[in-house]
Design an enzyme around this catalytic site. Structure first.
Site: not given
Ligand SMILES: *Cc1c(COP(=O)(O)O)cnc(C)c1O
Length: 357
Positions: A33, A253
């Site tokens: 994702k 800055y």
């Molecule tokens: C994003 C997500 C994961 C992956 O989580 P990580 O901590 O990056 O391994 C697993 N399960 C669900 C439902 C998620 O939304």
């Protein structure tokens, strides 16, 4: 050409995926994702083709990008559909679908699908964002099985505190999950990266590794399994200007950094518009030509400064690693009040260069 870039090592990605499968002994959906946490979803999916059991994304837009590019492996929508109009596309493109709320059940019951839908029925076992309540879980399962639209039902939940290895919450969530699913046949899926790495006793038919695929640890401290991960992204650039400053002169800055002695400052083509965290404090580790050096002064939009007083060989054109094999993204994140997930997702403007194809 501006020298800032993100090198993405696809061989390291495959190594990390294999590690997730070995540690869990389960099938693994590669969580890609948010453009594979900034690493490029399509390139990562292609690099895992033939190896990964499937992929997981946040929404149908992300899934269709993969399908339209010819990725035919299973793809799970982690939040299912957001409205009924998406269900026909899910059917057409053979996507797998999380069901986390009663209104989604009702839409599935009223649909007329071409093929049986693969559902991951999500229990709220204590995260308290989405998921069915324990008391309604078995009835939801039976409704899905009875409606004639659904094939396999995977029983799933999500852990809120698996990155805290001494916290009892994970076991409480497991107990509630086991209670809610008792008597219901079906494969189960609980584990995200910290659970795969740190909670080998959790039962799994399917795991869902995300951050570990990219080689960053989800833990605040050292952890033996996480030590086997290989970083996938190297964020790098070069020194584009050098300043020799006497003690007492400010840099950048707001004069946050004031030279404590005669200081050589290297100016690096990398800033918060590239995704480097603006809140990184003075002293944040940076590698210059493979040698340790430290951030000096506020990160600006397109540049940041590094103290190279102790590196007489370094200068104009020196290669700079902001994170990667020598500087852990999780360390930069921790110092900046962030997490590696966010650092990776914030990556922008820098071209991604792939290797290990
Ligand atoms: C994003 C997500 C994961 C992956 O989580 P990580 O901590 O990056 O391994 C697993 N399960 C669900 C439902 C998620 O939304």
């Amino acid at each position: 050409m501006r020298p800032a870039r993100a090198l993405i090592d696809l061989q390291a990605l495959r190594h990390n995926y294999r590690l997730a499968r070995e540690l869990s002994g389960a099938r693994a959906l590669a969580v890609i994702k948010a453009d594979a946490y900034g690493h490029g979803a399509l390139r990562c999916a292609e690099a895992l083709a033939g190896l990964a059991d499937g992929y997981a994304v946040a929404c149908i837009e992300e899934a269709l990008e993969l399908r339209n590019a010819g990725i035919s492996a299973p793809i799970l929508l982690l939040e299912g559909f957001f409205d009924s109009s998406e269900l026909a596309l899910i059917d057409q493109h053979r996507l797998w679908c999380v069901v986390h709320a009663p209104w989604q059940l009702a839409i599935i019951e009223q649909a007329r699908l071409q093929q049986p839908l693969n559902v991951w029925l999500k229990l709220d076992s204590g995260m308290h964002r989405v998921g069915l309540h324990a008391a309604e879980y078995a009835a939801a399962y039976r409704r899905l099985k009875a409606c004639g639209q659904v094939g396999e039902v995977v029983l799933m939940s999500h852990l809120a505190r698996a990155d805290e290895l001494d916290c009892s919450r994970t076991e409480e969530q497991l107990a509630l999950f086991n209670q809610a699913r008792s008597g219901l046949p079906g494969a189960i899926s609980l584990c995200n990266s910290p659970a795969i790495l740190g909670w080998p006793q959790l039962p799994s038919d399917w795991v869902r590794p995300g951050i570990m695929l990219y080689g960053a640890t989800p833990f605040a401290g050292a952890q033996p399994q996480a030590a086997q991960l290989r970083p996938v992204m190297t964020l790098e650039s070069r020194i584009i200007s050098v300043r020799e400053l006497p003690a007492g002169e400010p840099v950048g800055y707001g004069a946050r950094f004031v030279c404590p002695r005669a200081t050589r400052i290297g100016v690096v083509a990398m800033g918060y518009a590239d995704g480097y965290p603006r809140h990184a404090p003075d002293g944040t580790p940076i590698r210059v030509d493979g040698q340790p050096a430290r951030l000096a002064g506020r990160v600006s939009m397109d540049m940041l400064c590094v103290d190279i007083s102790d590196l007489p060989q370094a200068g104009l054109g020196s290669r700079v690693e902001l994170w990667g094999g020598a500087v852990a993204a999780s360390e930069v994140a921790q110092l900046s009040g962030s997490i590696p997930y966010q650092l990776f997702c914030n990556l922008k403007r820098v071209p991604r260069v792939y290797c290990g194809v």
